[in-house]
Scaffold this motif. Structure first.
Motif: not given
Length: 397
Positions: A161-164, A188, A212-213
């Motif tokens: 969900e946080q992009g990682w 994932s 992620g960022h």
């Protein structure tokens, strides 16, 4: 130095056989042994065993202080996310003997070939996953102790969900024991797999952040990073405000008329703690959401700043007033607080700006006028739109 009556023993999944001779002797000499059901079984303590209360509390141990020989069984290193620190803060040095074992962090770092000094080692038993937010950055490594098997999937889902979601992840059950099991995959992938095939506890997760960022490490974060209703210190002014407040690790801020709490959040992210006072209930809820999102040590008090001053605690090293400042509040702060403390006030209204100019004339400090403009659409082109100027007074006792 007090005589030791308490033995704090780290026990390995292999049980008594993995204890040192001194630890086994301390365990055998104890008339009462505290621990979780799993640890008591590993220690083979029989009727001497007492389970920890739920919720966890060390008071039953302290009630036997100097009355019995007591042992406490915990995982691995008792003073690395263990019960050791919870007990020792109530005792004098010398009242206990510590018998550590390699921690779960040690076992997993060794299996993965990671240096612990370059790995974030965290206990997430009762802490929110948002604790990870400010630490995540490309290539950063984490080993996290988890509450139970389902928490492993929750962590994998949260990373997605946080992009990682591209982060390589290892889930280690019964670390260091003869029945150790490791599940490996991208976050994932594991988030999907664990729905049908959960891992068994005790379990820890290791992952290397990928895809992620990373979290911005300086003050002045974008306003869209906070819940707010428009009552928020804008990013450029917030950066200047945090510079003026000069946060130092461990210091306390009082944020009076906190609005969204963005200044307090960024103060806490710099290593401090904060008390926010806000009179609007909806904004209080927003501050709480912002504090939860960034997992920062922030207390929110609902009410009027002036009337609540005598009830606020602890004593702050800095005070920020972003709204509702007047001479009565200034005088009350001077009466309530003991030196040294520093004050930063931001004002947009002309009347408050005039007050700040007068206070600066009387008491000194630094007086700034902050002005900036942003490019905004003007038909098919763009033009500068000036923001309302902010007068900032910085004063220190």
């Amino acid at each position: 130095m007090a005589n030791p009556w308490l033995s704090i023993i780290g026990i390995h999944p292999s049980g008594r056989d993995a204890l040192s001779a001194a630890a086994r002797q301390a365990l055998d000499d104890a008339s009462v042994v505290f621990g979780s059901p799993r640890h008591l079984a590993l220690g083979q303590v029989g009727l001497r065993g007492r389970r920890w209360p739920v919720p966890f509390d060390v008071e039953p141990v302290l009630q036997l202080r100097h009355q019995e020989k007591v042992s406490v069984l915990v995982s691995g290193d008792p003073f690395h996310f263990g019960a050791g620190a919870s007990l020792s803060k109530h005792l004098e040095v010398g009242e206990w003997r510590n018998y550590p074992q390699p921690s779960t962090f040690s076992w997993i770092a060794g299996d993965l070939g990671w240096s612990q000094e370059h790995t974030h080692c965290l206990g997430l038993h009762a802490r929110p996953l948002d604790t990870l937010t400010t630490l995540l950055a490309e290539g950063q490594r984490f080993i996290c102790l988890l509450r139970d098997g389902p928490a492993a999937r929750q962590l994998a889902l949260w990373l997605v969900e946080q992009g990682w979601g591209d982060s390589p992840m290892w889930l280690v059950s019964h670390a260091g024991s003869e029945v150790q099991q490791i599940r490996q995959g991208l976050a994932s992938q594991l988030a999907q797999q664990l729905g049908d095939d959960p891992v068994s506890a005790p379990v820890a997760a290791a992952f290397e952040a990928r895809g992620g960022h990373g979290f911005v490490q300086v003050a002045g974060r974008s306003t869209d990073q906070f819940v707010h209703d428009g009552q928020i210190t804008k990013s450029p002014v917030r950066a200047m405000t945090l510079a003026a407040l000069a946060p130092r690790r461990g210091e306390c801020l009082w944020d009076l008329g906190a609005g969204s709490g963005s200044v307090s959040v960024e103060w806490c992210l710099a290593g401090g703690r904060a008390v926010c006072v806000e009179q609007h209930a909806a904004r209080v809820a927003g501050i709480e959401q912002n504090a939860e999102r960034y997992a920062v040590p922030l207390q929110v008090v609902h009410g009027d700043s002036l009337s609540l001053l005598d009830k606020l605690d602890p004593q702050p090293q800095a005070v920020f007033v972003g709204g509702g400042f007047d001479l009565n509040l200034f005088n009350a702060l001077r009466k309530r607080l003991h030196a040294p403390w520093r004050l930063v006030v931001n004002a947009v209204a002309l009347e408050t700006q005039a007050l700040l100019m007068e206070l600066h004339r009387q008491h000194g400090g630094q007086l700034l006028q902050l002005q900036w403009s942003e490019a905004v659409p003007l038909g098919r082109m763009q033009s500068w739109q000036a923001a309302r100027p902010v007068v900032q007074w910085v004063w220190q006792t």
